[in-house]
Design an enzyme around this catalytic site. Structure first.
Site, PDB file in Angstrom:
ATOM      1  N   TYR A   1      -1.473  -0.353  10.535  1.00 42.24           N
ATOM      2  CA  TYR A   1      -1.719  -1.034   9.262  1.00 42.24           C
ATOM      3  C   TYR A   1      -0.515  -0.849   8.316  1.00 42.24           C
ATOM      4  O   TYR A   1      -0.011  -1.811   7.739  1.00 42.24           O
ATOM      5  CB  TYR A   1      -3.001  -0.486   8.622  1.00 42.24           C
ATOM      6  CG  TYR A   1      -3.188  -0.885   7.184  1.00 42.24           C
ATOM      7  CD1 TYR A   1      -3.434  -2.206   6.838  1.00 42.24           C
ATOM      8  CD2 TYR A   1      -3.101   0.063   6.159  1.00 42.24           C
ATOM      9  CE1 TYR A   1      -3.591  -2.572   5.506  1.00 42.24           C
ATOM     10  CE2 TYR A   1      -3.260  -0.298   4.836  1.00 42.24           C
ATOM     11  CZ  TYR A   1      -3.504  -1.619   4.515  1.00 42.24           C
ATOM     12  OH  TYR A   1      -3.650  -1.980   3.203  1.00 42.24           O
TER      13      TYR A   1
ATOM     14  N   SER B   1       0.831  -1.203   0.000  1.00 45.98           N
ATOM     15  CA  SER B   1       0.000   0.000   0.000  1.00 45.98           C
ATOM     16  C   SER B   1       0.867   1.255   0.000  1.00 45.98           C
ATOM     17  O   SER B   1       1.980   1.257   0.561  1.00 45.98           O
ATOM     18  CB  SER B   1      -0.855  -0.015   1.263  1.00 45.98           C
ATOM     19  OG  SER B   1      -1.411   1.247   1.499  1.00 45.98           O
TER      20      SER B   1
ATOM     21  N   LYS C   1       2.245  -3.603   6.610  1.00 49.34           N
ATOM     22  CA  LYS C   1       2.547  -3.730   5.169  1.00 49.34           C
ATOM     23  C   LYS C   1       4.043  -3.559   4.938  1.00 49.34           C
ATOM     24  O   LYS C   1       4.651  -4.277   4.140  1.00 49.34           O
ATOM     25  CB  LYS C   1       1.753  -2.692   4.358  1.00 49.34           C
ATOM     26  CG  LYS C   1       0.281  -2.995   4.262  1.00 49.34           C
ATOM     27  CD  LYS C   1       0.029  -4.223   3.396  1.00 49.34           C
ATOM     28  CE  LYS C   1      -1.405  -4.689   3.451  1.00 49.34           C
ATOM     29  NZ  LYS C   1      -1.634  -5.965   2.791  1.00 49.34           N
TER      30      LYS C   1
END
Ligand code: NAD
Ligand code: UDP
Length: 339
Positions: free
Chosen positions: A148, A124, A152
């Site tokens: 988050y 991302s 990643k």
């Protein structure tokens, strides 16, 4: 190629299945249906006129994943399965690390056991964090500002180390910008199970009358109209980037991070206006305070994807809005039964 798709029943995974089949790949889906349902795969089967084989397996279940891997013996894996809500990730961080990191470790272990050496991973743009310059290119330092994003970034590092240590292995780390839109058939689209966190599904639910109005998070950013600017990418363009990435992985060794975006930014108000145009509906909104952690602008430099993957985004802003509207208006309850 024989392609095992984790999280294939999800928003991006389901669109990618269509593209994989169109390109003649054989697919097998592993999904826990934590954030999706078998109905999605039934619709992909209908659209591609062949049943999608799948196993309801949590990628952290090493024994079950090993059995699937041994039976299917993939040439490559596309790894979508994961948790993705930025806000939630700071509330239940351990669950995010478990699914996104332990899940990736479990997957690589299962791949090693059957000698599968090709993986395309859903990363991302959040790995970049605050922009030091824009557009973001892949050399921009990574300093994620939320849990988050950390997961990643860590998963990328795991994949890099795996690729370096495994002879002939290849990992393509696709850094998605803002995926939006729906399949042209209006049979597949984004179906948030709760109040949408993201702009487009929220706007679509306002347009269809499921929510009263949009809250625009801040109009005092350093952007032309003061609202946040993002690089929105049509999910079908993103799906094509995966088949291009598979081709690239098949002919390369090592790990490569590649942005998937258009290079073109739109503000929140421009998105609202475009959606109102495409849907013919009013989108009531009010300006509220900034959302903590948001940045003013995020934009991709897509040159590396253009060059290495021979991939370019093709869909327009109007395609993004019109397809989202067709999906939302024809499936007001998403993949769930009416009522
Ligand atoms: P999604 O939630 O629709 O799809 C993820 C799929 O993974 C779901 O079908 C879910 O049931 C499955 N899953 C979750 N945990 C699992 C587990 N432990 N075992 C097996 N399956 C599991 O999300 P999406 O938007 O399609 O995103 C796919 C990937 O792309 C995710 O890894 C996400 O972090 C990443 N990504 C998404 C966006 C976005 O804006 N949608 C942006 C950048 C990156
Ligand atoms: N946004 C907004 N209202 C919403 C959801 C999002 O104004 O209900 C804004 C948000 O502040 C950002 C843009 O829309 O400027 C895109 O937000 P989204 O959550 O979709 O993507 P991300 O912030 O992860 O790039």
């Amino acid at each position: 190629m024989r392609v095992l798709v984790t999280g294939g029943a999800g928003y991006i995974g389901s669109h990618t299945l269509i593209e994989l089949r169109a390109q003649g790949h054989e697919v097998f889906v592993v999904d826990s249906f934590d954030n999706s349902s078998p109905e999605v795969l039934a619709r992909v089967s209908e659209l591609t006129q062949a049943t999608v084989p799948f196993a309801e397996v949590d990628i952290r279940d090493r024994a079950a994943l090993g059995d699937v891997m041994a039976a299917f013996r993939p040439d490559a894996v596309i790894h979508f399965a994961g948790l993705k809500a930025v806000g939630e990730s700071s509330v239940i961080p351990l669950r995010y690390y478990d699914v996104n990191i332990s899940g990736t470790l479990s997957l690589l272990d299962a791949m090693d056991k059957v000698g599968c050496k090709r993986i395309v991973f859903s990363s991302s743009a959040t790995v970049y964090g605050l922009p030091q310059y824009l557009p973001f290119d892949e050399d921009h330092p990574c300093a994620p500002t939320n849990v988050y994003g950390q997961t990643k970034h860590m998963a990328e590092q795991v994949l890099r180390d795996w690729a370096a240590a495994t002879p002939e292995a290849s990992a393509v780390l696709l850094r998605y910008f803002n995926p939006v839109g729906a399949h042209v058939s209006a049979r597949l689209g984004e179906d948030p199970s709760d109040i949408p966190n993201n702009l487009m599904p929220f706007v679509a639910q306002v347009a269809v009358g499921r929510r009263e109005k949009l809250s625009v998070f801040g109009d005092d950013y350093d952007t032309p109209d003061g609202t946040g600017v993002r690089d929105y990418i049509h999910v079908s363009d993103l799906a094509r980037a995966h088949t291009a990435a598979l081709r690239f992985a098949n002919g390369s060794i090592g790990a490569e991070a590649i942005n998937v975006g258009t290079g073109q930014g739109y503000s929140v108000l421009e998105m609202v206006e475009a959606f109102a145009r495409a849907s013919g509906r009013d989108i009531p909104f009010e300006i509220v305070a900034r959302r903590p952690g948001d940045i003013a602008r995020s934009l991709a430099a897509p040159d590396k994807a253009n060059k290495l993957l021979n991939w370019h985004a093709e869909k327009t802003l109007d395609d993004m809005c019109a397809s989202t509207w067709a999906w939302q208006s024809q499936n007001p309850n998403g993949f769930r039964e009416e009522g």
